[in-house]
Design an enzyme around this catalytic site. Structure first.
Site, short mmCIF file in Angstrom:
data_model
loop_
_atom_site.label_atom_id
_atom_site.label_comp_id
_atom_site.label_asym_id
_atom_site.label_seq_id
_atom_site.Cartn_x
_atom_site.Cartn_y
_atom_site.Cartn_z
CE1 TYR A 1 132.18 35.67 40.33
CE2 TYR A 1 131.08 37.78 40.05
CZ TYR A 1 131.62 36.63 39.51
OH TYR A 1 131.61 36.45 38.15
CD GLU B 1 134.39 34.43 37.62
OE1 GLU B 1 135.14 33.45 37.48
OE2 GLU B 1 133.15 34.34 37.57
#
Ligand code: GDP
Ligand code: MN
Length: 398
Positions: free
Chosen positions: A109, A197
């Site tokens: 992530y 992101e």
């Protein structure tokens, strides 16, 4: 403003972030054609909507032939994809992205956000990619790596290496990770993003680091500096009420209640919504006409609020400093003469030129309900809405 995954990937790849090979399609036939054109024997088709959680909702499908791609995308185009981020109404699928599938070894992530406490760009990363960051922070908070960037010197290579080591990236691939982090940071700052992101950022079986997904959000107030970003806007993904408002230079947030609010200033809008709730009502929207609103602007705001079918009463609450009550009053009168308004309208004016404003309203002969204080205005709005609902049971009550 949000952009699509395929757009974010193109933006980021211009800053040196590696992404899988992919192509955009507007129909199932085109999706199949794109895959043939690209070559290979395995692809991933991904619904392009402004929301995450597509994988779990059926918006991401791995396919082994062009026929499979055609069949998979036939079930996507024109449908609404409902994910845990879209709300129950979902978001329309009008574009799909076809990507060459990659062999995934590890999912990481990676997020860049504005941290308001430290007033810096913060990098958030975790070796537990693939999961939503909310789940990672609930289930594996210890896996989260954070770093903030000193704005005067920018993101330093040593910081990138530290992040890479904390994520357990093997030494031979650290340089790729540094390049990815630097690319995201530069894209973030140079394009006035508020969020980047990549989830997941993957390490492939053949030792490449690739952004398998990408999301970017930009600061609306800085879009004028980036016309190439601003044109990526996709209105099909926005609340139609909000995009109509943005086109007219008004700041509008659609809500679920029945009382439309036309207010000047965000603080007054908050106070107005609170007072409506206190009086037992529910606001239908938050519309800020801003300072120095001309009668035309007020009339536009009125038309916008009236175009929302849920609006069953309108409360105009103006505390005029830079604004002028007479202009606001003229705008209200102008709008009510043009637009057919069959719901009660409550007007509360205070501040600059209030007497002139009141006079314009009084002389208009329009059936307006006037109020002097905010409390009184909210109470009258809720009372008028209630009595209307009681008289006409077809109106939907909240
Ligand atoms: P999201 O659910 O909206 O966040 O969409 P993602 O783009 O993150 O895709 C969801 C999941 O699909 C990813 O976490 C991957 O596990 C999987 N996926 C996406 N692309 C590929 C690919 O090229 N190969 C493989 N094997 N899986 C993929
Ligand atoms: Mn994702």
């Amino acid at each position: 403003m949000d952009i699509h995954e395929y757009q974010a990937k193109e933006v980021l790849s211009n800053f040196g972030v590696a992404v899988p090979q992919g192509a955009l399609a507007y129909s199932p036939e085109q999706a199949a054609y794109r895959a043939r054109e690209m070559g290979g024997d395995r692809w991933v088709v991904k619904a392009q909507v402004h929301a995450g959680g597509r994988g779990k909702a059926g918006g991401v499908k791995v396919c082994d032939s062009d026929a499979e791609i055609q069949a998979a995308t036939e079930g996507m185009f024109g449908q609404k994809l409902v994910t845990h981020q879209t709300g129950p109404e979902g978001k329309g699928i009008y574009r799909v992205y076809v990507e060459a599938a990659v062999p995934i070894d590890r999912e990481i992530y990676l997020g860049f956000v504005l941290d308001r406490t430290s007033q810096r760009v913060m990098i958030v990363a975790s070796a537990e990619g693939g999961m939503e960051i909310e789940d990672i922070s609930a289930e594996r908070p210890d896996s989260i790596v954070r770093a903030t960037v000193e704005p005067a010197v920018g993101l330093q290579e040593f910081q990138c290496r530290e992040i890479a080591f904390d994520l357990g990236i093997e030494p031979g691939m650290v340089q790729q990770m540094v390049r990815t982090l630097q690319g995201c940071y530069r894209a973030f700052t140079e394009l006035d993003a508020t969020m980047v992101e990549i989830n997941p950022l993957v390490i492939t079986g053949d030792n490449r680091i690739l952004a398998l997904d990408a999301k970017m959000t930009f600061d609306d107030n800085a879009l004028f500096r980036h016309p190439q970003i601003s044109e990526l806007r996709d209105k099909s993904q926005e609340d139609p009420r909000e995009s109509r408002a943005a086109d007219r230079g008004l700041s509008y947030v659609g809500l679920d209640g029945n009382i439309g609010c036309i207010v000047n200033g965000a603080g007054l809008a908050m106070a107005t919504m609170d007072t409506i709730k206190l009086a037992g009502g529910e606001p239908a929207n938050f519309l800020d006409i801003g300072g120095g609103a001309t009668p035309e602007r007020v009339a536009k705001a009125f038309r916008l609020v009236m175009s929302d079918k849920n609006v069953q009463a309108v409360l105009v609450n103006i505390f005029a400093g830079i604004n002028r009550c007479d202009w606001v009053a003229e705008g209200v009168v102008q709008a009510l003469r043009e637009v057919q308004v069959d719901v009660p309208v409550i007007v509360r004016l205070a501040g600059t030129n209030v007497q002139e404003g009141q006079k314009i309203l009084a002389q208009s002969g329009l059936p307006l309900i006037r109020a002097t204080t905010l409390n009184e205005a909210a109470e009258r709005a809720v009372a008028a809405w209630r009595s209307d609902v009681n008289q006409n049971p077809n109106l939907r009550a909240v």
